[in-house]
Enzyme design. Structure first.
Site, PDB file in Angstrom:
ATOM      1  N   ASN A   1       3.608  33.326  33.953  1.00 61.11           N
ATOM      2  CA  ASN A   1       4.046  34.636  33.446  1.00 61.11           C
ATOM      3  C   ASN A   1       3.938  35.022  31.873  1.00 61.11           C
ATOM      4  O   ASN A   1       4.327  36.042  31.316  1.00 61.11           O
ATOM      5  CB  ASN A   1       5.558  35.010  33.804  1.00 61.11           C
ATOM      6  CG  ASN A   1       6.309  34.038  33.034  1.00 61.11           C
ATOM      7  OD1 ASN A   1       5.991  33.040  32.161  1.00 61.11           O
ATOM      8  ND2 ASN A   1       7.665  34.095  33.227  1.00 61.11           N
TER       9      ASN A   1
ATOM     10  N   HIS B   1       4.770  33.025  29.454  1.00 61.41           N
ATOM     11  CA  HIS B   1       5.650  32.264  28.536  1.00 61.41           C
ATOM     12  C   HIS B   1       4.957  30.962  27.710  1.00 61.41           C
ATOM     13  O   HIS B   1       3.891  30.519  28.173  1.00 61.41           O
ATOM     14  CB  HIS B   1       6.749  31.787  29.164  1.00 61.41           C
ATOM     15  CG  HIS B   1       6.711  30.537  30.126  1.00 61.41           C
ATOM     16  ND1 HIS B   1       7.723  30.417  31.130  1.00 61.41           N
ATOM     17  CD2 HIS B   1       6.122  29.600  29.936  1.00 61.41           C
ATOM     18  CE1 HIS B   1       7.490  29.145  31.716  1.00 61.41           C
ATOM     19  NE2 HIS B   1       6.589  28.672  30.916  1.00 61.41           N
TER      20      HIS B   1
ATOM     21  N   GLU C   1      10.491  33.699  27.558  1.00 63.77           N
ATOM     22  CA  GLU C   1       9.991  34.414  28.686  1.00 63.77           C
ATOM     23  C   GLU C   1       9.955  35.859  28.150  1.00 63.77           C
ATOM     24  O   GLU C   1       9.944  36.357  26.983  1.00 63.77           O
ATOM     25  CB  GLU C   1      11.019  34.584  29.661  1.00 63.77           C
ATOM     26  CG  GLU C   1      11.768  33.013  30.236  1.00 63.77           C
ATOM     27  CD  GLU C   1      10.951  32.611  31.203  1.00 63.77           C
ATOM     28  OE1 GLU C   1       9.446  32.856  31.138  1.00 63.77           O
ATOM     29  OE2 GLU C   1      11.118  31.513  32.051  1.00 63.77           O
TER      30      GLU C   1
ATOM     31  N   ASP D   1      11.067  22.419  23.961  1.00 74.19           N
ATOM     32  CA  ASP D   1      12.146  22.747  24.747  1.00 74.19           C
ATOM     33  C   ASP D   1      12.615  21.915  25.583  1.00 74.19           C
ATOM     34  O   ASP D   1      12.399  20.632  25.406  1.00 74.19           O
ATOM     35  CB  ASP D   1      11.796  24.037  25.489  1.00 74.19           C
ATOM     36  CG  ASP D   1      10.444  23.823  26.252  1.00 74.19           C
ATOM     37  OD1 ASP D   1       9.911  22.498  26.465  1.00 74.19           O
ATOM     38  OD2 ASP D   1       9.468  24.426  26.602  1.00 74.19           O
TER      39      ASP D   1
HETATM   40  C1  F6R Z   1       6.892  23.035  28.540  1.00 74.68           C
HETATM   41  C2  F6R Z   1       6.576  24.440  28.154  1.00 74.68           C
HETATM   42  C3  F6R Z   1       6.112  25.354  29.045  1.00 74.68           C
HETATM   43  C4  F6R Z   1       5.098  24.907  29.928  1.00 74.68           C
HETATM   44  C5  F6R Z   1       4.565  25.915  30.799  1.00 74.68           C
HETATM   45  C6  F6R Z   1       3.202  25.530  31.620  1.00 74.68           C
HETATM   46  O1  F6R Z   1       7.394  22.350  27.168  1.00 74.68           O
HETATM   47  O2  F6R Z   1       6.767  24.728  26.893  1.00 74.68           O
HETATM   48  O3  F6R Z   1       5.822  26.591  28.485  1.00 74.68           O
HETATM   49  O4  F6R Z   1       3.821  24.621  28.966  1.00 74.68           O
HETATM   50  O5  F6R Z   1       5.673  26.255  31.851  1.00 74.68           O
HETATM   51  O6  F6R Z   1       3.637  24.554  32.468  1.00 74.68           O
HETATM   52  P1  F6R Z   1       2.594  23.344  33.160  1.00 74.68           P
HETATM   53  O7  F6R Z   1       1.793  22.889  32.313  1.00 74.68           O
HETATM   54  O8  F6R Z   1       3.464  22.498  34.209  1.00 74.68           O
HETATM   55  O9  F6R Z   1       1.685  24.456  33.962  1.00 74.68           O
END
Ligand code: F6R
Length: 228
Positions: A123, A125, A130, A62
């Protein structure tokens, strides 16, 4: 899904080893990469190993939208900082989703993702899919959930600077990967891990779709696993 409970260093080592083994057996493999805090240790280890990425292709999950790729908070910048500038990858083999490319077609053309690294949002995702995202979604633009904007504000000077949209691989795009690992660490992810491992599959908790994949390893530390 297989659950492995280890400390963060052991998780990083286990995943980096799996990637190195894959590159050794298939030098032109295709990696799916995540940003955020979770994969940083894996990237650090990969950069320290004496292994060539020259024939490896990568697809990141992303990117914020819109964002200047030179912005320090862009995921382009993050990946360059933590991995790409430290390995011998061919720059033309690095890919990010954008409005100008047909990302899912590009992934298919490259032969599909052999190994996908994921983190998980508090959450539920995965990538920026989301809660409420359709399970058959391909790469698309999303409005970030307010909890995601809050979680990610730690990287910005203020919450007002966090972009409200992103472009992300969809859930169906992720499910096509041949092998998936998901890193879940810290007590702030305990509820998410409990829900993921419950086996309930629901659009309200996007990561739950991983229960339908035949090759997923969940790497968690004991803080995240405290409710399991
Ligand atoms: C980032 C992504 C997000 C993160 C998620 C966890 O490319 O796809 O889904 O993996 O928000 O973020 P962290 O690792 O910072 O807790």
């Amino acid at each position: 899904m297989k659950l492995e409970i280890k400390n963060k260093n052991q998780i990083d080592e286990a995943i980096a080893d799996r990637i190195c083994n894959l590159i050794q057996s298939k030098p032109n493999c295709v990696l799916g990469l995540a940003t955020g805090s979770s994969p940083i240790g894996v990237y650090k280890l990969l950069a320290s190993k004496n292994i060539s990425f020259k024939d490896v292709t990568t697809f990141n999950l992303d990117e914020y939208y819109p964002i200047d790729i030179n912005n320090k908070n862009s995921y382009h910048y993050f990946m360059n900082e933590h991995l790409f500038s430290k390995i011998d990858i061919n720059k033309s083999n690095i890919h990010f989703p954008s409005l100008d490319n047909n990302y899912d077609q590009m992934i298919d053309k490259a032969g599909g993702i052999d190994f996908q690294i994921l983190g998980i949002g508090s959450n539920g995702h995965i990538a920026f899919n989301e809660p409420g995202t359709e399970f058959n979604s391909l790469t698309h633009i999303v409005n970030l959930a307010s909890s995601t904007i809050k979680d990610n504000s730690r990287f910005f000077n203020s919450i007002d600077e966090v972009p409200t949209k992103a472009i992300t691989m969809g859930l169906a795009s992720i499910m096509k990967a041949k092998e998936i690992v998901i890193i879940v660490t810290g007590s702030n992810k305990a509820n998410a891990l409990k829900e993921l491992m419950s086996g309930n599959i629901s659009k309200d908790f996007p990561a739950s779709i991983l229960n339908n994949h035949s090759n997923v390893t969940v790497y968690a530390d004991k803080e995240a696993a405290k409710l399991c």
